[in-house]
Design a protein around this motif. Sequence first.
Motif, PDB file in Angstrom:
ATOM      1  N   THR A  37     -11.111  13.850  -8.683  1.00 43.96           N
ATOM      2  CA  THR A  37     -11.174  15.070  -7.858  1.00 43.96           C
ATOM      3  C   THR A  37     -12.229  16.037  -8.389  1.00 43.96           C
ATOM      4  O   THR A  37     -13.051  16.555  -7.620  1.00 43.96           O
ATOM      5  CB  THR A  37      -9.789  15.766  -7.838  1.00 43.96           C
ATOM      6  N   ARG A  80     -15.654  17.192  -6.405  1.00 40.41           N
ATOM      7  CA  ARG A  80     -15.862  18.609  -6.042  1.00 40.41           C
ATOM      8  C   ARG A  80     -17.109  19.187  -6.701  1.00 40.41           C
ATOM      9  O   ARG A  80     -17.811  20.007  -6.105  1.00 40.41           O
ATOM     10  CB  ARG A  80     -14.610  19.429  -6.390  1.00 40.41           C
ATOM     11  N   TYR A  84     -16.977  22.029 -11.762  1.00 44.39           N
ATOM     12  CA  TYR A  84     -15.639  22.253 -11.199  1.00 44.39           C
ATOM     13  C   TYR A  84     -14.598  22.028 -12.281  1.00 44.39           C
ATOM     14  O   TYR A  84     -14.608  21.013 -12.973  1.00 44.39           O
ATOM     15  CB  TYR A  84     -15.365  21.318 -10.011  1.00 44.39           C
TER      16      TYR A  84
END
Length: 285
Positions: free
Chosen positions: A274, A278, A185
């Motif tokens: 984050t 992800r 990601y």
Amino acid sequence: MKPAPFRYHAPKSIEEAVATLAEVAGEDGRVLAGGQSLVPIMAFRLAKPAHLVDINGVAALARLAVEGDKLVIGACVRHAAFHKPVEDGPLGRLLAKVVRHIAHYPIRTRGTFCGSIAHADPASEWCLVAAALGAEMVARSAGGTRTIPAADFFRGIMTTALKEDELLTEVRLPILPADTRCGFYEFNRRAGDFALGMALVAYRVKGGVIAEPRVALGGVEPQPRRIAPAEAALAGRAPGKAAFEAAAAAAAAAVDPLEDAVTSAEYRRDLTGTVTRRALEQANS
Ligand SMILES: Cc1cc2nc3c(=O)[nH]c(=O)nc-3n(C[C@H](O)[C@H](O)[C@H](O)COP(=O)(O)OP(=O)(O)OC[C@H]3O[C@@H](n4cnc5c(N)ncnc54)[C@H](O)[C@@H]3O)c2cc1C
């Protein structure tokens, strides 16, 4: 602006290339691969190499092959070679996913995998792949050949273990076992830009719990690296929200983020959590 004057060399073999490099390295001689990083910085006169050793005529460097348990990527293999999986397992699929995040199509048809590794931009996707999977870099000079593990290769922003007279002839990536789950990601503000932060994860599931976890980050620190506390937060736990959130928090706490005029270290730290979460969710989907 135009580049400063330089002398152009076009070797036809690896032996000729390293012999030329041995002669010109002391006068800031540089390897020219795809030219997608070197030529722009020469045009801005941020680099003024007196010699360019163009390796594009060396047929032996175009090799892309599975050899035993390794994918061997020669120095002239372009990014675009990975648009379709180059092998049938999770590694081929992972590379095909990652390559779409590198620049734009025309740049991917010129720029090389090994050029990215040698250039070592902190936000290079291929450098992250190399760090995450434990690539081996094969460096050749007139004095011989050595193999450098990824953990020793990346030394900082655009700084590697390569010596001035060394040609990175190939990078070897381990073929991943068929049951490996991978996730990648990346976040940037516009498609094709360099990443502000990205995570690559890989793990297997044995007896319902995570085994052999790998969590690596790029674009966050001066060089990509595996994050041991995040991997420890995953090992032996069932794949799912609780383990992924623990790993994301561990990754965010472990990094020493880069800071620049538009992106603060705190923003990058938050982004680290984050992108890690992800990537883990993607691997589990
Ligand atoms: C607009 C734009 C956007 C971009 N976006 C991204 C992006 O999102 N992600 C990303 O990773 N890259 C990005 N790039 C960079 C691109 O991927 C380059 O192709 C790559 O960084 C360098 O590969 P190259 O083959 O072009 O190397 P070159 O530009 O030819 O060389 C780069 C440096 O590496 C050295 N070098 C190259 N090959 C070797 C070798 N085999 N042995 C020893 N030294 C070597 C050269 O001497 C030089 O110092 C972008 C470039 C542009 C212009």
